[in-house]
Design a protein around this motif. Structure first.
Motif, PDB file in Angstrom:
ATOM      1  N   ILE A  88       0.846  -1.188   0.000  1.00 44.61           N
ATOM      2  CA  ILE A  88       0.000   0.000   0.000  1.00 44.61           C
ATOM      3  C   ILE A  88       0.885   1.242   0.000  1.00 44.61           C
ATOM      4  O   ILE A  88       2.086   1.166   0.295  1.00 44.61           O
ATOM      5  CB  ILE A  88      -0.964   0.038   1.200  1.00 44.61           C
ATOM      6  CG1 ILE A  88      -0.194  -0.034   2.522  1.00 44.61           C
ATOM      7  CG2 ILE A  88      -1.977  -1.087   1.119  1.00 44.61           C
ATOM      8  CD1 ILE A  88      -1.068   0.050   3.746  1.00 44.61           C
ATOM      9  N   ASP A  89       0.285   2.395  -0.324  1.00 42.55           N
ATOM     10  CA  ASP A  89       1.059   3.635  -0.328  1.00 42.55           C
ATOM     11  C   ASP A  89       1.326   4.071   1.108  1.00 42.55           C
ATOM     12  O   ASP A  89       0.681   3.619   2.065  1.00 42.55           O
ATOM     13  CB  ASP A  89       0.329   4.721  -1.108  1.00 42.55           C
ATOM     14  CG  ASP A  89      -1.017   5.090  -0.501  1.00 42.55           C
ATOM     15  OD1 ASP A  89      -1.038   5.906   0.441  1.00 42.55           O
ATOM     16  OD2 ASP A  89      -2.044   4.522  -0.942  1.00 42.55           O
ATOM     17  N   THR A  90       2.280   4.982   1.263  1.00 44.60           N
ATOM     18  CA  THR A  90       2.759   5.359   2.594  1.00 44.60           C
ATOM     19  C   THR A  90       1.688   6.032   3.431  1.00 44.60           C
ATOM     20  O   THR A  90       1.519   5.728   4.619  1.00 44.60           O
ATOM     21  CB  THR A  90       3.981   6.285   2.461  1.00 44.60           C
ATOM     22  OG1 THR A  90       4.960   5.665   1.625  1.00 44.60           O
ATOM     23  CG2 THR A  90       4.603   6.553   3.823  1.00 44.60           C
ATOM     24  N   SER A  91       0.940   6.959   2.848  1.00 47.21           N
ATOM     25  CA  SER A  91      -0.080   7.667   3.625  1.00 47.21           C
ATOM     26  C   SER A  91      -1.189   6.718   4.082  1.00 47.21           C
ATOM     27  O   SER A  91      -1.694   6.837   5.214  1.00 47.21           O
ATOM     28  CB  SER A  91      -0.648   8.834   2.818  1.00 47.21           C
ATOM     29  OG  SER A  91      -1.216   8.371   1.604  1.00 47.21           O
ATOM     30  N   SER A  92      -1.568   5.759   3.239  1.00 50.90           N
ATOM     31  CA  SER A  92      -2.592   4.783   3.630  1.00 50.90           C
ATOM     32  C   SER A  92      -2.083   3.875   4.748  1.00 50.90           C
ATOM     33  O   SER A  92      -2.832   3.545   5.678  1.00 50.90           O
ATOM     34  CB  SER A  92      -3.017   3.935   2.429  1.00 50.90           C
ATOM     35  OG  SER A  92      -3.625   4.729   1.440  1.00 50.90           O
ATOM     36  N   PHE A  93      -0.820   3.487   4.666  1.00 51.35           N
ATOM     37  CA  PHE A  93      -0.230   2.654   5.720  1.00 51.35           C
ATOM     38  C   PHE A  93      -0.265   3.390   7.051  1.00 51.35           C
ATOM     39  O   PHE A  93      -0.663   2.824   8.082  1.00 51.35           O
ATOM     40  CB  PHE A  93       1.202   2.306   5.339  1.00 51.35           C
ATOM     41  CG  PHE A  93       1.946   1.499   6.365  1.00 51.35           C
ATOM     42  CD1 PHE A  93       1.832   0.114   6.400  1.00 51.35           C
ATOM     43  CD2 PHE A  93       2.760   2.114   7.303  1.00 51.35           C
ATOM     44  CE1 PHE A  93       2.515  -0.639   7.352  1.00 51.35           C
ATOM     45  CE2 PHE A  93       3.450   1.384   8.261  1.00 51.35           C
ATOM     46  CZ  PHE A  93       3.326  -0.001   8.274  1.00 51.35           C
ATOM     47  N   ARG A 144      -2.239   5.849   7.923  1.00 54.08           N
ATOM     48  CA  ARG A 144      -3.625   6.054   8.354  1.00 54.08           C
ATOM     49  C   ARG A 144      -4.222   4.759   8.928  1.00 54.08           C
ATOM     50  O   ARG A 144      -4.947   4.790   9.935  1.00 54.08           O
ATOM     51  CB  ARG A 144      -4.464   6.555   7.178  1.00 54.08           C
ATOM     52  CG  ARG A 144      -5.881   6.924   7.545  1.00 54.08           C
ATOM     53  CD  ARG A 144      -6.588   7.644   6.401  1.00 54.08           C
ATOM     54  NE  ARG A 144      -6.556   6.893   5.148  1.00 54.08           N
ATOM     55  CZ  ARG A 144      -5.810   7.243   4.094  1.00 54.08           C
ATOM     56  NH1 ARG A 144      -5.043   8.312   4.137  1.00 54.08           N
ATOM     57  NH2 ARG A 144      -5.836   6.521   2.982  1.00 54.08           N
ATOM     58  N   ASP A 145      -3.906   3.628   8.319  1.00 53.53           N
ATOM     59  CA  ASP A 145      -4.456   2.356   8.786  1.00 53.53           C
ATOM     60  C   ASP A 145      -4.027   2.026  10.213  1.00 53.53           C
ATOM     61  O   ASP A 145      -4.758   1.334  10.941  1.00 53.53           O
ATOM     62  CB  ASP A 145      -4.034   1.224   7.852  1.00 53.53           C
ATOM     63  CG  ASP A 145      -4.770   1.262   6.510  1.00 53.53           C
ATOM     64  OD1 ASP A 145      -5.745   2.039   6.400  1.00 53.53           O
ATOM     65  OD2 ASP A 145      -4.361   0.538   5.588  1.00 53.53           O
ATOM     66  N   PHE A 146      -2.861   2.504  10.604  1.00 47.94           N
ATOM     67  CA  PHE A 146      -2.363   2.192  11.943  1.00 47.94           C
ATOM     68  C   PHE A 146      -2.408   3.425  12.862  1.00 47.94           C
ATOM     69  O   PHE A 146      -1.710   3.473  13.868  1.00 47.94           O
ATOM     70  CB  PHE A 146      -0.942   1.641  11.852  1.00 47.94           C
ATOM     71  CG  PHE A 146      -0.880   0.282  11.216  1.00 47.94           C
ATOM     72  CD1 PHE A 146      -1.221  -0.848  11.938  1.00 47.94           C
ATOM     73  CD2 PHE A 146      -0.532   0.145   9.878  1.00 47.94           C
ATOM     74  CE1 PHE A 146      -1.194  -2.099  11.347  1.00 47.94           C
ATOM     75  CE2 PHE A 146      -0.499  -1.100   9.274  1.00 47.94           C
ATOM     76  CZ  PHE A 146      -0.830  -2.238  10.002  1.00 47.94           C
ATOM     77  N   ASN A 147      -3.266   4.386  12.464  1.00 43.79           N
ATOM     78  CA  ASN A 147      -3.483   5.575  13.284  1.00 43.79           C
ATOM     79  C   ASN A 147      -2.166   6.289  13.599  1.00 43.79           C
ATOM     80  O   ASN A 147      -1.927   6.712  14.729  1.00 43.79           O
ATOM     81  CB  ASN A 147      -4.215   5.199  14.583  1.00 43.79           C
ATOM     82  CG  ASN A 147      -4.834   6.415  15.255  1.00 43.79           C
ATOM     83  OD1 ASN A 147      -5.148   7.415  14.603  1.00 43.79           O
ATOM     84  ND2 ASN A 147      -4.985   6.356  16.567  1.00 43.79           N
ATOM     85  N   LEU A 148      -1.351   6.404  12.568  1.00 43.83           N
ATOM     86  CA  LEU A 148      -0.070   7.096  12.705  1.00 43.83           C
ATOM     87  C   LEU A 148      -0.156   8.393  11.892  1.00 43.83           C
ATOM     88  O   LEU A 148      -0.078   8.345  10.652  1.00 43.83           O
ATOM     89  CB  LEU A 148       1.077   6.241  12.182  1.00 43.83           C
ATOM     90  CG  LEU A 148       1.406   4.966  12.964  1.00 43.83           C
ATOM     91  CD1 LEU A 148       2.424   4.124  12.198  1.00 43.83           C
ATOM     92  CD2 LEU A 148       1.940   5.311  14.337  1.00 43.83           C
ATOM     93  N   PRO A 149      -0.335   9.533  12.525  1.00 36.68           N
ATOM     94  CA  PRO A 149      -0.390  10.794  11.768  1.00 36.68           C
ATOM     95  C   PRO A 149       0.879  10.964  10.932  1.00 36.68           C
ATOM     96  O   PRO A 149       1.994  10.962  11.461  1.00 36.68           O
ATOM     97  CB  PRO A 149      -0.492  11.862  12.859  1.00 36.68           C
ATOM     98  CG  PRO A 149      -1.043  11.140  14.052  1.00 36.68           C
ATOM     99  CD  PRO A 149      -0.484   9.755  13.973  1.00 36.68           C
ATOM    100  N   PHE A 150       0.692  11.092   9.625  1.00 30.97           N
ATOM    101  CA  PHE A 150       1.844  11.134   8.728  1.00 30.97           C
ATOM    102  C   PHE A 150       2.749  12.315   9.059  1.00 30.97           C
ATOM    103  O   PHE A 150       3.971  12.192   9.056  1.00 30.97           O
ATOM    104  CB  PHE A 150       1.346  11.209   7.280  1.00 30.97           C
ATOM    105  CG  PHE A 150       2.412  10.935   6.255  1.00 30.97           C
ATOM    106  CD1 PHE A 150       3.466  10.084   6.527  1.00 30.97           C
ATOM    107  CD2 PHE A 150       2.356  11.523   5.002  1.00 30.97           C
ATOM    108  CE1 PHE A 150       4.448   9.823   5.583  1.00 30.97           C
ATOM    109  CE2 PHE A 150       3.330  11.277   4.044  1.00 30.97           C
ATOM    110  CZ  PHE A 150       4.373  10.419   4.336  1.00 30.97           C
ATOM    111  N   ARG A 151       2.169  13.458   9.380  1.00 33.80           N
ATOM    112  CA  ARG A 151       2.989  14.631   9.681  1.00 33.80           C
ATOM    113  C   ARG A 151       3.767  14.443  10.987  1.00 33.80           C
ATOM    114  O   ARG A 151       4.874  14.966  11.133  1.00 33.80           O
ATOM    115  CB  ARG A 151       2.126  15.886   9.737  1.00 33.80           C
ATOM    116  CG  ARG A 151       1.612  16.320   8.359  1.00 33.80           C
ATOM    117  CD  ARG A 151       0.948  17.673   8.390  1.00 33.80           C
ATOM    118  NE  ARG A 151       0.503  18.066   7.068  1.00 33.80           N
ATOM    119  CZ  ARG A 151       1.282  18.667   6.158  1.00 33.80           C
ATOM    120  NH1 ARG A 151       2.537  18.945   6.460  1.00 33.80           N
ATOM    121  NH2 ARG A 151       0.799  19.002   4.971  1.00 33.80           N
ATOM    122  N   SER A 152       3.195  13.690  11.937  1.00 34.18           N
ATOM    123  CA  SER A 152       3.933  13.394  13.165  1.00 34.18           C
ATOM    124  C   SER A 152       5.129  12.501  12.869  1.00 34.18           C
ATOM    125  O   SER A 152       6.206  12.660  13.453  1.00 34.18           O
ATOM    126  CB  SER A 152       3.015  12.721  14.196  1.00 34.18           C
ATOM    127  OG  SER A 152       2.016  13.612  14.635  1.00 34.18           O
TER     128      SER A 152
END
Length: 242
Positions: free
Chosen positions: A30-35, A37-45
């Motif tokens: 899967i793409d990075t942002s979806s990964f 989001r799926d694990f509740n990891l804010p991408f900007r954090s």
């Protein structure tokens, strides 16, 4: 903390958190942002390398906190306004975070040894490539090249997405640059010790000649009644203190 995933990447020495995140996502298709989001990891954090998100990423990868902190140290973590902690030392943000992402294509090709599937699963960015003043791959002693340039922070550090675009050119050698010719100062047979950046005997001859010239100048000026010029002794700072 979440359980380790069945499909996970193994950290490469000196790899950055952003690179590892992209490879973990690629391993799971899967793409990075979806990964994230799926694990509740804010991408900007994750882009800011916050401890609460990097610890979750380490748990998903099944690696120890010590190994994750080593990866964080090669990435750099914001500490104060305009400053970052990188390898346990303070640096200006602009020394590490610039639009140009550099690397050495041969290292990235070596990441593919033994693998013939998607390159974005295996090609890893090294943290020593981030430092603006680093110009050479420490393993191959070859100049780094620009891999991509991106002003937008999220797109810049979406390593999986960027690697997909440039992997064919890397594998084809299109990003390679010719090896620079040796310095004329090395044609006397001197060899460079890269741990200390000094030559085995060329520097000693230079230092000796420099001292002799200043010593001779001191004698001449003394005879003329002026103050003698002191002989200069140049000392090398140990690499551990640089």
């Amino acid at each position: 903390m979440p359980q380790a995933l069945a499909l996970r990447a193994a950290p490469v020495p000196r790899e950055t958190v952003h690179s590892f995140l992209g490879r973990m996502a690629a391993m799971n298709g899967i793409d990075t942002s979806s990964f994230a989001r799926d694990f509740n990891l804010p991408f900007r954090s994750l882009l800011r390398v916050k401890e609460e998100t990097t610890s979750v990423l380490g748990a998903l990868a099944g690696i120890s906190l010590e190994r994750m902190e080593e990866m964080v140290s090669w990435t750099g973590r914001p500490s104060t306004q305009g400053r970052m902690t990188y390898r346990r030392e303070g640096h200006a943000v602009r020394a590490l975070r610039v639009p140009e992402i550099r690397g050495y294509p041969q290292c990235l090709r070596e990441d593919m040894d033994g693998h013939d599937d998607r390159p974005e699963k295996w090609m890893a960015l090294r943290g020593d490539w981030l430092l603006r003043d680093v110009r050479v791959c420490f393993r191959h002693r070859h100049p780094l090249v620009d891999l991509w340039t991106e002003m937008a922070t999220v797109e810049r550090y979406d390593v999986q997405r960027q690697m997909k675009k440039i992997a064919p050119a890397i594998l084809a050698g299109e990003l390679d640059r010719p090896e620079p010719p040796p310095s004329p100062r090395m044609t006397d047979g001197s060899k460079v010790d890269f741990a200390t950046d000094r030559t085995t005997h060329g520097w000693q001859r230079f230092q000796s000649g420099l001292s002799q010239r200043y010593a001779a100048s001191s004698v001449e000026n003394s005879c003329e009644g002026s103050l003698p010029i002191p002989v200069i002794q140049i000392r090398w700072l140990p690499a551990s203190r640089c």
